[in-house]
Motif scaffolding. Sequence first.
Motif, mmCIF file in Angstrom:
data_model
loop_
_atom_site.group_PDB
_atom_site.id
_atom_site.type_symbol
_atom_site.label_atom_id
_atom_site.label_comp_id
_atom_site.label_asym_id
_atom_site.label_seq_id
_atom_site.Cartn_x
_atom_site.Cartn_y
_atom_site.Cartn_z
ATOM 1 N N ARG A 98 0.806 -1.225 0.000
ATOM 2 C CA ARG A 98 0.000 0.000 0.000
ATOM 3 C C ARG A 98 0.837 1.274 0.000
ATOM 4 O O ARG A 98 0.347 2.331 -0.391
ATOM 5 C CB ARG A 98 -0.925 0.014 1.219
ATOM 6 C CG ARG A 98 -1.863 -1.176 1.302
ATOM 7 C CD ARG A 98 -2.880 -0.978 2.408
ATOM 8 N NE ARG A 98 -3.631 -2.192 2.679
ATOM 9 C CZ ARG A 98 -4.585 -2.297 3.597
ATOM 10 N NH1 ARG A 98 -4.896 -1.247 4.344
ATOM 11 N NH2 ARG A 98 -5.217 -3.432 3.796
ATOM 12 N N HIS A 99 2.072 1.183 0.511
ATOM 13 C CA HIS A 99 2.855 2.386 0.681
ATOM 14 C C HIS A 99 4.304 2.161 0.262
ATOM 15 O O HIS A 99 4.771 1.026 0.143
ATOM 16 C CB HIS A 99 2.823 2.845 2.146
ATOM 17 C CG HIS A 99 1.452 3.059 2.687
ATOM 18 N ND1 HIS A 99 0.603 4.022 2.190
ATOM 19 C CD2 HIS A 99 0.760 2.419 3.678
ATOM 20 C CE1 HIS A 99 -0.543 3.975 2.857
ATOM 21 N NE2 HIS A 99 -0.468 3.008 3.752
ATOM 22 N N TRP A 100 5.006 3.255 0.072
ATOM 23 C CA TRP A 100 6.448 3.204 -0.112
ATOM 24 C C TRP A 100 7.070 2.873 1.243
ATOM 25 O O TRP A 100 6.754 3.502 2.257
ATOM 26 C CB TRP A 100 6.923 4.560 -0.615
ATOM 27 C CG TRP A 100 8.395 4.656 -0.930
ATOM 28 C CD1 TRP A 100 9.253 3.635 -1.169
ATOM 29 C CD2 TRP A 100 9.152 5.864 -1.049
ATOM 30 N NE1 TRP A 100 10.515 4.121 -1.437
ATOM 31 C CE2 TRP A 100 10.477 5.485 -1.368
ATOM 32 C CE3 TRP A 100 8.839 7.214 -0.918
ATOM 33 C CZ2 TRP A 100 11.493 6.428 -1.560
ATOM 34 C CZ3 TRP A 100 9.852 8.155 -1.114
ATOM 35 C CH2 TRP A 100 11.163 7.750 -1.430
ATOM 36 N N VAL A 101 7.924 1.872 1.275
ATOM 37 C CA VAL A 101 8.570 1.437 2.513
ATOM 38 C C VAL A 101 10.081 1.499 2.329
ATOM 39 O O VAL A 101 10.612 1.014 1.322
ATOM 40 C CB VAL A 101 8.144 0.007 2.902
ATOM 41 C CG1 VAL A 101 8.829 -0.430 4.203
ATOM 42 C CG2 VAL A 101 6.636 -0.080 3.047
ATOM 43 N N VAL A 102 10.755 2.088 3.282
ATOM 44 C CA VAL A 102 12.214 2.143 3.288
ATOM 45 C C VAL A 102 12.715 1.686 4.645
ATOM 46 O O VAL A 102 12.176 2.084 5.687
ATOM 47 C CB VAL A 102 12.733 3.567 2.981
ATOM 48 C CG1 VAL A 102 14.233 3.673 3.266
ATOM 49 C CG2 VAL A 102 12.456 3.951 1.534
ATOM 50 N N ALA A 103 13.729 0.840 4.625
ATOM 51 C CA ALA A 103 14.422 0.421 5.850
ATOM 52 C C ALA A 103 15.914 0.591 5.616
ATOM 53 O O ALA A 103 16.425 0.194 4.570
ATOM 54 C CB ALA A 103 14.093 -1.033 6.190
ATOM 55 N N TRP A 104 16.609 1.190 6.575
ATOM 56 C CA TRP A 104 18.047 1.373 6.392
ATOM 57 C C TRP A 104 18.834 0.340 7.178
ATOM 58 O O TRP A 104 18.286 -0.380 8.023
ATOM 59 C CB TRP A 104 18.462 2.779 6.794
ATOM 60 C CG TRP A 104 18.476 3.076 8.298
ATOM 61 C CD1 TRP A 104 17.953 2.318 9.308
ATOM 62 C CD2 TRP A 104 19.047 4.223 8.922
ATOM 63 N NE1 TRP A 104 18.149 2.929 10.520
ATOM 64 C CE2 TRP A 104 18.822 4.094 10.318
ATOM 65 C CE3 TRP A 104 19.720 5.341 8.456
ATOM 66 C CZ2 TRP A 104 19.252 5.060 11.236
ATOM 67 C CZ3 TRP A 104 20.141 6.299 9.377
ATOM 68 C CH2 TRP A 104 19.917 6.153 10.738
ATOM 69 N N ASP A 105 20.121 0.256 6.871
ATOM 70 C CA ASP A 105 21.096 -0.385 7.747
ATOM 71 C C ASP A 105 21.871 0.766 8.377
ATOM 72 O O ASP A 105 22.642 1.442 7.690
ATOM 73 C CB ASP A 105 22.064 -1.280 6.959
ATOM 74 C CG ASP A 105 21.398 -2.509 6.377
ATOM 75 O OD1 ASP A 105 20.227 -2.767 6.717
ATOM 76 O OD2 ASP A 105 22.034 -3.190 5.563
#
Length: 391
Positions: A98-105
């Motif tokens: 449903r959405h733009w998802v970002v996860a960082w290291d």
Amino acid sequence: MPRPHHTTTFTASDGALLTLTSSLPISSPDPSYIPTSPILTFTGPTATTTAGTRARSASKASVIAEEGPNYSRLILLLHGFSGSSEYFERNFRELGERHWVVAWDMRGHGGSGLRRKKRGKKGVEGEGQYESYEGGYHVARLAVDLKNMLDFLKTSRLGLGVGHAGAGGGCQGQGPKPPLEIVGVGCSIGAAILWTYVELFTDADFSGFVFVDQAPLQDRSMFGEWDETKANKGCYDEKTMLGAQAAWNKASEDRHATHLALLDECLGYRFHPLPTDQVSEEEKKRDEAFFTAISAQCPSGAWLARLIADHTRYDHREACEGITKPVVVMGGKRSGCFSLEGMEEVVKRCRRSGNEKAEVSWYESGHWLFWEEAERFNGEVLEFARRCWSE
């Protein structure tokens, strides 16, 4: 089924090369982009920054683009100590539908490592050469890294459409872009990074916050009646902090016992097993292999040991009073890290300053509730984001 993802890197303002994973493709940023720390402000329908021109619509309705993933609504996932973006294996796909998802290291973790471009004798940047990065083990530095990442994402949007992303990626849009609306989801030290961000830059860049199983102060304190009922259960003063440092201050191949101890604190079925737990022995082995492998990716135990000292002593209670946006605090009833009373302090502090849009949600699992109760977690994050973006 593997999660859909696009991995890229960005350079923090001090030269550290950091990695992020995105559910939508990200183009190369504007070549004029330079990481900076000031708060981005908009004085009207349009505004100009060093990264280029961004336009912001005065109409909230225009921010909500058509249903489906788009570059105007972002769920940002921040992992915990010794983790990585891989922690969200059970969350990324469903949230990304449903959405733009970002996860960082975050630096020192996962694919980010601890490297920066090498400088020559006269300060000239070396060609393709790197040296070990020995600093940056402070929550405040990680908050600036987060600011640099958000600037990078905002700049990248200049060449991307904001409508629905099809199989070929984002639609190439013309004209002004709506602002980037962000819901920050901070797990463990990820929550601490968000609180520090608010303290340094205010909460203007965010639509709402989800704080997962983290109290605003790990140490016990003589101030504010902060004793063993609210502080961290295992690392809460000089003696216990030095013990934690000794456990982490080892090469990755020598830290396996430390990684196992982390699982014992963070997985509810290991910290406080119940007869009703329905976790097979095979699943337990998979969990153990999964999480210990992620912790082993952290290249420097000494760097982690220094970070844990800063994290443990950092008092975020007053910073919580500066949050004006909606908040939900999620906590595990079987967390080996924090009590519900300690985590509830975040909501009390928010309300003390007049923010009535702060609430709690208690889970039956442990510190890694996003893993143990992934379906419930995903649903609550999506519903919270919907409320943030419709009000």
